[in-house]
Design a protein around this motif. Sequence first.
Motif, short mmCIF file in Angstrom:
data_model
loop_
_atom_site.label_atom_id
_atom_site.label_comp_id
_atom_site.label_asym_id
_atom_site.label_seq_id
_atom_site.Cartn_x
_atom_site.Cartn_y
_atom_site.Cartn_z
N TYR A 273 37.42 46.10 74.58
CA TYR A 273 38.62 46.39 75.37
C TYR A 273 39.32 47.58 74.74
CZ TYR A 273 41.15 43.65 71.80
OH TYR A 273 41.65 43.17 70.62
N ILE B 132 38.76 45.59 80.21
CA ILE B 132 37.96 44.68 79.37
C ILE B 132 36.55 44.59 79.95
CG2 ILE B 132 37.77 42.36 78.41
CD1 ILE B 132 40.78 42.03 78.92
N VAL C 259 41.76 38.40 73.30
CA VAL C 259 42.12 39.82 73.34
C VAL C 259 43.58 39.90 72.92
CG1 VAL C 259 42.44 41.85 74.80
CG2 VAL C 259 40.44 40.37 75.13
N THR D 181 38.84 43.52 84.48
CA THR D 181 37.71 42.92 83.77
C THR D 181 36.40 43.22 84.49
OG1 THR D 181 38.05 40.85 84.98
CG2 THR D 181 39.13 41.06 82.84
N TYR E 254 31.80 41.96 73.67
CA TYR E 254 32.88 42.39 74.57
C TYR E 254 33.67 43.50 73.90
CZ TYR E 254 36.42 39.66 71.90
OH TYR E 254 37.25 39.17 70.92
#
Length: 202
Positions: A198, A189, A174, A93, A196
């Motif tokens: 991913y 991510i 997610v 992340t 955001y």
Amino acid sequence: MTQTLHSSTPQCAQPQGGLPQVGLPQVGLPQVGLPQAPARRQFALGSLALGASALVAARGALAADAPAAPAAPAQGTGPIVLHGASPRLTVHTIDTYHGMAATGLRIDFSRWDGDAYVLVRSFTINANGRADEPLLIDDSYRTGRYELLLHVDAYFAAKGAQLPRPPFLSKLPVRFQITNAAERIHLPIQFGPWSYTYSRGS
């Protein structure tokens, strides 16, 4: 005394046909010489070179006008399988707002049981932006539907980020699916206060 007079008038020669022949002046005509053998060879070679150049130029123009072939995909249909590494699920992340690893972010990891997502465990992201250990590995790595729930509201509050209240994003789901338990899956991510993303890695 008898004198014989000789005339000074030129006498025309009498041809056999009986008509006088009058001599015409000879007019000199320019003599045009034919090219010598070496010159002819040079001319032929020059013509061949010119024709070859024109052919190459024509082919180049046709190639430029031809439609380009479609580009091949940048990667295959799935991630690669690393030799010597057992199949596993890992995560990484990144906090794009601060430009750093999302250290301290809480994530809830759940698995779909047919009716709802059931919590498997919760963990906190370490200083490298990762979990301390794989989320699934060996016997726990099974096919199915999974969810990572990122508590970004609590994360940005703990960082002291000056953001509007209430925050635009609070908890980010997610969701993904494992269809082949022989493949290793890595989830990068990236997130900020307003977006955001991913993707599936390996």
